[in-house]
Design a protein around this motif. Structure first.
Motif, short mmCIF file in Angstrom:
data_model
loop_
_atom_site.label_atom_id
_atom_site.label_comp_id
_atom_site.label_asym_id
_atom_site.label_seq_id
_atom_site.Cartn_x
_atom_site.Cartn_y
_atom_site.Cartn_z
N ALA A 51 -17.36 112.23 101.43
CA ALA A 51 -17.03 113.10 100.32
C ALA A 51 -17.20 112.36 98.98
N ALA A 54 -20.95 111.94 98.19
CA ALA A 54 -21.59 113.17 97.74
C ALA A 54 -21.25 113.46 96.29
N TYR A 79 -26.63 115.29 108.52
CA TYR A 79 -25.45 115.79 107.81
C TYR A 79 -24.22 115.70 108.70
N ASP A 165 -27.29 122.76 98.14
CA ASP A 165 -26.94 122.70 96.73
C ASP A 165 -28.05 122.03 95.92
N ASN A 169 -27.55 117.32 98.54
CA ASN A 169 -26.65 116.47 99.31
C ASN A 169 -25.59 117.23 100.10
N THR A 170 -25.42 118.52 99.84
CA THR A 170 -24.46 119.32 100.61
C THR A 170 -25.05 120.70 100.84
N TYR A 171 -24.57 121.37 101.88
CA TYR A 171 -24.90 122.78 102.06
C TYR A 171 -23.69 123.52 102.58
N SER A 172 -23.71 124.84 102.43
CA SER A 172 -22.62 125.67 102.90
C SER A 172 -23.16 127.06 103.19
N THR A 196 -19.72 123.95 106.23
CA THR A 196 -19.96 123.07 105.10
C THR A 196 -20.49 121.75 105.66
N THR A 198 -22.22 117.64 104.53
CA THR A 198 -22.53 116.61 103.56
C THR A 198 -23.60 115.69 104.11
N ARG A 199 -24.64 115.42 103.33
CA ARG A 199 -25.72 114.55 103.77
C ARG A 199 -25.23 113.13 104.00
#
Length: 205
Positions: A51, A54, A79, A165, A169-172, A196, A198-199
């Protein structure tokens, strides 16, 4: 006859048939009690580390990547993901369904290492396609076994619609988890939720 039914019958033909139980699970499917199992969580230190990374990442991470495949397909990479229940009648919103690691490949395939006990089949695979600007759809399949790893419970399908995003670096997004018994149909009740992720970077720890 559908592809999933063909797959289920093929597995059943080699002696893997068994009655579906209320505790059927696969890469994120199970009864309400299993959602709160400690097997579904990663260490808090890992969550905190990723976290923080990111949050500090540059918006140009993907654009400046030395990996040409990631430049071609921005979703490409590893991720850490979390599945959380949302919109179900029997599972409260906010309950963690699964947590683990997923790798999205530039050739349109994906593989997941779920937080489930490995004996019940914690690895599963999928295919994806881009559906819009930084938007993707994933069709993911798992093979489901009981807690002894010897009784075949059927197949599980996970559908995701996610958005990467702007930093890359992140997706949701949203997800649906649907179990299929060894016979292939009818499908069991689906579980709804959100994902959710995080890369994981080369220097993540």
């Amino acid at each position: 006859m559908s592809t999933r039914l063909h797959a289920a019958i093929a597995l059943a033909a080699i002696g893997l048939t068994a009655a579906v139980t209320p505790k059927a699970e696969a890469c994120g499917y199970g009864d309400g009690q299993s959602w709160s199992s400690t097997h579904w969580s990663l260490p808090p230190a890992a969550l905190k580390s990723l976290a923080s990374q990111a949050a500090a990442a540059s918006p140009q991470v993907v654009a400046n990547s030395t990996n040409p495949l990631q430049a071609l397909e921005p979703i490409t990479g590893l991720y850490m993901f979390t599945f959380t229940a949302k919109g179900n009648k029997t599972i409260p919103d906010g309950v963690q369904l699964d947590q683990g690691f997923a790798t999205w490949h530039a050739d349109g395939t994906e593989i997941m290492n779920s937080g489930k006990p490995p004996i019940t089949q914690s690895f599963c695979m999928g295919v994806w396609e881009q559906s819009g600007a930084r938007a993707y759809k994933l069709n993911h399949w798992a093979i489901n076994w009981d807690s002894t790893g010897t009784v075949f419970l059927g197949l599980v399908n996970i559908q995701e619609s996610i958005k990467l995003d702007a930093t890359g670096n992140t997706y949701s997004g949203n997800l649906t988890i649907t179990p299929y018994p060894p016979s292939g149909s009818p499908a069991g009740p689906s579980v709804l939720g959100v994902v959710t992720a995080t890369r994981v970077q080369v220097n993540s720890n």
